[in-house]
Design an enzyme around this catalytic site. Structure first.
Site, PDB file in Angstrom:
ATOM      1  N   ASP A 478      59.022  -4.529  24.678  1.00 52.80           N
ATOM      2  CA  ASP A 478      57.574  -4.657  24.778  1.00 52.80           C
ATOM      3  C   ASP A 478      57.157  -5.077  26.192  1.00 52.80           C
ATOM      4  O   ASP A 478      57.942  -5.635  26.953  1.00 52.80           O
ATOM      5  CB  ASP A 478      57.072  -5.678  23.758  1.00 52.80           C
ATOM      6  CG  ASP A 478      55.623  -5.428  23.340  1.00 52.80           C
ATOM      7  OD1 ASP A 478      55.001  -4.494  23.878  1.00 52.80           O
ATOM      8  OD2 ASP A 478      55.126  -6.160  22.468  1.00 52.80           O
ATOM      9  N   GLU A 481      54.488  -3.880  31.919  1.00 56.41           N
ATOM     10  CA  GLU A 481      53.496  -3.268  32.807  1.00 56.41           C
ATOM     11  C   GLU A 481      52.962  -4.233  33.860  1.00 56.41           C
ATOM     12  O   GLU A 481      52.154  -3.838  34.700  1.00 56.41           O
ATOM     13  CB  GLU A 481      52.305  -2.738  31.988  1.00 56.41           C
ATOM     14  CG  GLU A 481      52.659  -1.812  30.846  1.00 56.41           C
ATOM     15  CD  GLU A 481      52.826  -2.557  29.518  1.00 56.41           C
ATOM     16  OE1 GLU A 481      52.978  -1.887  28.479  1.00 56.41           O
ATOM     17  OE2 GLU A 481      52.796  -3.817  29.532  1.00 56.41           O
ATOM     18  N   ASP A 542      48.549  -0.446  21.608  1.00 57.57           N
ATOM     19  CA  ASP A 542      47.766  -1.216  20.638  1.00 57.57           C
ATOM     20  C   ASP A 542      46.453  -0.519  20.322  1.00 57.57           C
ATOM     21  O   ASP A 542      45.382  -0.875  20.845  1.00 57.57           O
ATOM     22  CB  ASP A 542      47.501  -2.620  21.182  1.00 57.57           C
ATOM     23  CG  ASP A 542      48.789  -3.375  21.466  1.00 57.57           C
ATOM     24  OD1 ASP A 542      49.832  -2.995  20.904  1.00 57.57           O
ATOM     25  OD2 ASP A 542      48.763  -4.341  22.249  1.00 57.57           O
TER      26      ASP A 542
END
Length: 796
Positions: A478, A481, A542
């Protein structure tokens, strides 16, 4: 009771956190922490100096190298009829001593032939201390050289190289590089300053580089022509309109906090044109691509790097994807179990939670293969320490073993950021395993793993390997970025070069150790860069729980597939809040006809927590996926070998169908099935079908190519099969582990055709085979009687 209260409190904290983040991070151009870097402003700054590519000299046709002669320009204002323009004028040098610096430099330019379809164009804006370094983006770190497929011809005023697939023309003055297909049709060409002066009053910056007045740093701008009707696709998992013509696209990895804005978790510096070419900008710096937004006839590739390294591919979409992934790598084949259903929510907190869910899945006969623990398996939620909480997980090894015996693999969440309260924080800082600022301090309050440091990779992989050896099946990779753009990395580079490369390093670290320990190619990642497709798989971030988010998710998946990625998933029903039941059912039909399928997000996500009608529909859709597993697995293998996406834009298979290039709300699932999801609470929708005959998978009705208003069946989506296809099926099982591959049903979808074709690949040997049915007779058995074939025909 106390555990339930703690779980509820933790979940409320998670929702509050996501709400707080979402409120600011989606607003762009506010100069907030980790806002995407758009360098386009540097190319229209009156204080900067611009060097325009003017002519070519000293060109050696044998080595295809020479010098580009640049002319120096600056912006000046011009006012006419109360309208002010910024225009370029040639200027003299402003350096002293004037004898030491060139006002109009001549700098290296080269052409390299990679294959009969791939050309490499390189140009620099100045001296390079370390040219030709190995690149993590390229297979084996460097591009191959093909010296035999191209033929040289001297032409008046320039040079011509041809292969059987096209040509490249290099003109000396004014300097141009022109690309043509095999018929001689111009695909695109570089833009020279004179082109603008002769054709338009609009000021356009041509092929050039900028030198910034603020720090003397330089960046390239590769400028090419666009043709009428030309369309542009790719650039990563972009959620905006699928055709990028008329858009400005910033390639900078960003926590997009959703799927309905212009930033991307997975920017990829690659695109393809409907004209018959593609381009890969081989750099990790920020890039701003203006695809005819400022001036409709020009593509401007504004690249942060001080050198241009551009690969150009010739051909149809399949050819271009194959060439691009030959260069940067094809997706490895994930394990069979990963193609099963992944059950998740944010989050399961205990062994008890997991056992309850796996038991319910089997009781309710919802086929499933993976149970995912998100942020809640540590002692403190979100605080990654790579350890199961000892109170809520009494015996993790036994739990994982029990799950596996019942056909479940376990996926675990983690992230590469460590808060000051994390007990690993001091160890990481003391051992210099994290990204530093110019002073040597941390760039954030968090410690961010520096994956450019081999010692960091070893430390990290030791932690991950302990979980894999315990019995964990996959790691959720996860975030990734937010690598500091102002950081100093072990590689010696700043975040200007390392930020976009961070997802690739991160993906690779987890994929490599998973392959080493488990022998399988599987991660579950959110961020990516060029080359990340080698390490499947990635999911779409998301998404909101809305119809528009569902539609945007598909656009992102199609765009991602057009950027070299074979495998992709998304959170069925959306992530942010409880999924509306109708939306969840429609989204599940889309999600279960994607390469990988996961329900995840705010609870509840479990199908039995909704109405009996929803449960039955979800079960039916999931059962369809499991029966289709031989088709899914064979198509996945074909994709991994040819760089094709499982979720496929129509024009990949039908490049000569003009209508196929316009569709962004349908997709091909593999090569033989077409899916049109329902993006609203309706029972029917308009569907475009490419030429030929199409057979409804649920009803058996037949349709010709063109537009139709079609009704969904019990599974809430329109699902069609291309006429002349074989779709292999398998007997329903509750997990892929329980499937019997010794007996397969070959379903032939035919109307007028006598023969049908399809693909099959058994997990036992992972070899792809072509099947041909003449009527109900299999022309050649690739397994020599080891598989029992049950043949059925769906025909009209």
């Amino acid at each position: 009771m106390i555990l339930k209260q703690k779980t509820l409190a933790l979940f409320v904290m998670i929702l509050l956190l996501f709400t707080a983040i979402k409120a600011s991070a989606q607003i762009q151009e506010m100069k907030l922490l980790n806002s995407p870097i758009d360098i386009s402003g540097d190319f229209k700054d009156f204080t900067n100096t611009y060097y325009l590519a003017d002519s070519l000299s000293n060109f050696d046709p044998v080595t295809a190298t020479g010098l580009i002669n640049y002319k120096r320009y600056q912006y000046f204002t011009r006012q006419a009829f109360n309208n002010m323009l910024g225009v370029l004028h040639q200027v003299n040098s402003n350096e002293f001593p004037t004898t030491e610096y060139a006002a109009s430099p001549s700098l290296p330019f080269s052409v390299q032939f990679v294959s009969a379809r791939t050309i490499r164009i390189r140009a620099t804006s100045g001296f390079q201390v370390k040219p030709d370094q190995e690149s993590l983006m390229l297979v084996n770190g460097k591009a191959p050289v093909d010296r035999n497929s191209w033929k040289y011809t001297k032409i008046p005023g320039g040079h011509l190289y041809t292969s059987k697939f096209g040509s490249i023309t290099i003109l000396e003055h004014p300097w141009h590089v022109e690309f043509r297909d095999a018929t001689g049709r111009l695909l695109t060409k570089t833009i020279h300053h004179q082109d603008n002066a002769d054709s338009t009053f609009t000021p356009i910056l041509p092929f050039s580089y900028v030198r910034r007045a603020a720090d003397y740093s330089r960046s390239m701008s590769a400028v090419f022509s666009l043709s009428p009707g030309e369309k542009i696709f790719g650039c990563g998992e972009s959620f905006t309109q699928l055709n990028k013509r008329g858009q400005k696209v910033v390639l900078w990895a960003d926590d997009a906090n959703g799927v309905q804005n212009e930033t991307m978790y997975k920017p990829i510096p690659f695109f393809m044109s409907s004209r018959g070419y593609g381009m890969f900008m081989h750099t990790s710096t920020p890039i701003t691509c203006d695809f005819g937004k400022y001036f409709s006839g020009v593509t401007s590739l504004m690249i942060g790097d001080d050198e241009l390294d551009l690969f150009v591919f010739l051909g149809d979409p399949k050819d271009i994807l194959n060439e691009y992934t030959n260069l940067t790598g094809k997706a490895a084949m994930p394990p069979l179990w990963s193609f099963g259903f992944w059950m998740s929510r944010i989050t399961y907190f205990s062994e008890k939670d997991g056992r309850n869910v796996t038991q319910k899945l089997r009781e309710q006969k919802i086929p499933a293969d993976v149970i995912h623990y998100d942020t809640g398996w540590f002692t403190t939620d979100w605080r990654t320490d790579y350890k199961f909480d000892p109170i809520r997980f009494i015996d993790p090894a036994k739990m994982l073993s029990d799950f596996k015996k019942d056909g479940f693999h376990v996926s675990l969440w983690q992230l590469p950021y460590f808060t000051p309260k994390n007990n690993l924080f001091k160890e990481l800082v003391d051992n210099n395993l994290v990204v530093k600022d110019p002073k040597g301090n941390l760039t954030y309050e968090d410690a961010v793993l520096d994956f450019s440091n081999p010692a960091t990779v070893k430390w990290y992989q030791d932690k991950i390997s302990g979980l894999l050896k315990l019995g964990v099946g996959a790691i959720k990779v996860d975030f990734g970025e937010a690598a500091p753009n102002n950081g100093i990395y072990h590689s010696g580079r700043t975040g200007f070069y390392e930020h976009n490369l961070y997802p690739l390093r991160y993906n690779k670290a987890v994929a490599d150790i998973t392959k080493e320990v488990n022998g399988e190619n599987i991660i579950w990642a959110r961020s990516a860069w060029a080359g990340s497709q080698r390490y499947p798989l990635h999911w779409g971030g998301d998404a909101a729980n809305t119809n528009t988010a569902m539609a945007a998710e598909l656009r992102g998946g199609l765009s991602f597939g057009l950027s070299g990625f074979s495998f992709w998933s998304h959170d069925m029903g959306g992530f942010v809040q409880k999924s509306p039941e109708d939306l969840y059912a429609r989204w599940a039909a889309f999600g279960l006809l994607t390469s990988h399928s996961r329900s995840h997000g705010a609870p509840p996500k479990e199908p039995w927590e909704f109405s009996p009608q929803f449960l039955n529909t979800f079960r039916l859709t999931d059962e369809m996926r499991y029966k289709l597993m031989p088709y899914i697995y064979a198509q996945a293998k074909d994709c991994s070998e040819h760089g094709l996406p499982m979720v496929r834009a129509l024009f990949i298979e039908y490049p000569n169908d003009p209508g196929a290039w316009l569709i962004d709300d349908e997709y091909l699932f593999g090569s033989n099935m077409l899916v049109a999801p329902l993006f609203e609470s309706v029972k029917e929708r308009d569907v475009y079908l490419p030429s030929g005959q199409w057979i409804n998978y649920q009803s058996g009705e037949v349709y010709s190519g063109g537009w139709h208003k079609l009704k969904a069946g019990p599974i809430p989506a329109i699902i069609l099969v291309k006429e002349g296809s074989i779709i292999p099926h398998i007997k329903l099982a509750q997990s892929t582990m329980q499937m019997d591959w010794s007996t397969l049903e070959l379903v032939s979808y035919t109307t007028k055709s006598i023969t049908a074709e399809g693909l099959v690949c058994l997990p036992s040997d992972n070899q792809l085979h072509k099947l041909i049915l003449s009527g109900k007779k299999l022309e050649k058995d690739p397994y020599g009687g080891k598989v029992k074939w049950q043949i059925r025909s769906v025909s009209k």
